[in-house]
Design an enzyme around this catalytic site. Structure first.
Site, short mmCIF file in Angstrom:
data_model
loop_
_atom_site.label_atom_id
_atom_site.label_comp_id
_atom_site.label_asym_id
_atom_site.label_seq_id
_atom_site.Cartn_x
_atom_site.Cartn_y
_atom_site.Cartn_z
N GLY A 22 -9.65 -2.83 -4.17
CA GLY A 22 -10.19 -3.69 -3.15
C GLY A 22 -9.27 -4.81 -2.73
CG MET A 23 -8.83 -8.04 -4.49
SD MET A 23 -8.90 -9.21 -5.87
CE MET A 23 -8.99 -8.10 -7.26
N GLY A 24 -5.59 -4.75 -3.23
CA GLY A 24 -4.21 -4.43 -2.94
C GLY A 24 -3.78 -3.07 -3.44
CE LYS A 41 -3.63 -5.19 -7.93
NZ LYS A 41 -5.01 -5.35 -8.45
CG ASP A 139 -13.45 -9.14 -8.80
OD1 ASP A 139 -14.65 -8.81 -8.71
OD2 ASP A 139 -12.53 -8.53 -8.22
#
Length: 299
Positions: A22-24, A41, A139
């Site tokens: 979801g973030m990278g 990342k 998270d």
């Protein structure tokens, strides 16, 4: 999207893409200066964000990365560096051949109590160390827990969700990322804190045992967010001796949740021999299956 063999920040050479989330996007690469393998990342840019907003997000992520780099724990993925190239932020981490807990659960049956207790103990110990120095993860979920080939569990992506605006409510009332593992107070718009991390780890262990998170799943993000905010869920049916600990972790009242250190101690002491352990060859096979699908590694 960067291509393999690109040199990032005149130092880190990309080899190949090994995962996304979801973030990278995560790449396996090589540190030309220290001559070691690393994971990089490549953080996503915020959709619809202005240049100024993107710059602020990068600055927040850099601050979070600097904080995380101070955390040294055997069950936390080490952050080595954070660099910018062409306005995009890259995090440089230790490369750990692994798959996520999310991938393990997708490819097989839920974990047995003794397996979940081991994962929980290791992750909770890392989070307790982070809390001791003032770091909130924000998270905790199966996709941010790595399972190495030897079975060791490690937590990754400290603070990056907050820095990029993921898994939190925006000023417009929309939400980025899945709310399935959020604590109720965060779903209602409050800032995540140590107790919120405890709830999210409890949700993760619940999902590992039951095959689904406490509040279920729903394509309608806002409907799921509403259920999370209510704090109402069915007790786990397969937790065995983990059930009392998980239920305390999932208390809707933050003040009733144990500290992360207490969680680690409780899980480590649990008598989880009531169900037979999964044979080691099956665990190894699960890991190998995950390795065949490289997009599920180090998300």
């Amino acid at each position: 999207m960067a291509e393999p063999q690109v040199l990032i920040a005149d130092r880190y050479r990309l080899w190949h893409r090994v995962g996304s989330g979801g973030m990278g996007v995560v790449w396996e690469g090589w540190d030309e200066r220290l001559e070691r393998r690393v994971a990089l990342k490549q953080l996503y840019r915020q959709s619809g964000a202005s240049t100024r907003e993107a710059e602020l997000a990068n600055q927040r992520a850099l601050r979070e990365a600097r904080l995380t780099a101070r955390l040294q724990h055997p069950h936390a993925v080490p952050v080595f560096d954070a660099v910018e190239q062409d306005g995009q932020l890259w995090l440089v981490m230790q490369f750990i051949p692994s798959i996520t807990l999310a991938a393990v659960l997708e490819q097989g049956e839920p974990l047995q109590p003794n397996e979940a207790a081991k994962v929980g103990t290791e992750v909770a110990s890392a989070l307790a160390a982070a809390h001791a120095v003032g770091i909130v993860h924000r998270d905790v979920k199966p996709g941010n827990i790595l399972i190495a080939e030897d079975g060791m569990a490690l937590i990754s992506d400290f603070g990056i969700a907050r820095a990029l605006g993921d898994a939190t409510l925006t000023s417009s009332g929309m939400i980025h990322g899945t709310p399935a593992y959020l604590a109720p107070e965060v779903a209602r718009g409050s800032e995540a804190n140590f107790a919120s991390d405890v709830f999210s780890l409890g949700s993760t262990l619940y999902s590992a045992l039951e095959g689904r998170p406490p509040f279920g799943t729903d394509d309608n993000t806002m409907a799921l967010l509403h259920r999370v905010a209510s704090g109402q869920f069915p007790p786990p049916q397969h937790g065995g001796p983990l059930t009392p600990v998980i239920m305390r972790m999932l208390a809707i009242d933050m003040d009733l949740r144990p500290s992360m250190g207490a969680v680690a101690e409780s899980l480590a002491r649990l008598p989880t021999r009531s169900r037979p352990a999964e044979p080691a060859p099956i665990r190894r096979q699960r890991w190998r299956q995950g390795r065949k699908n490289p997009t599920r590694r180090q998300r």
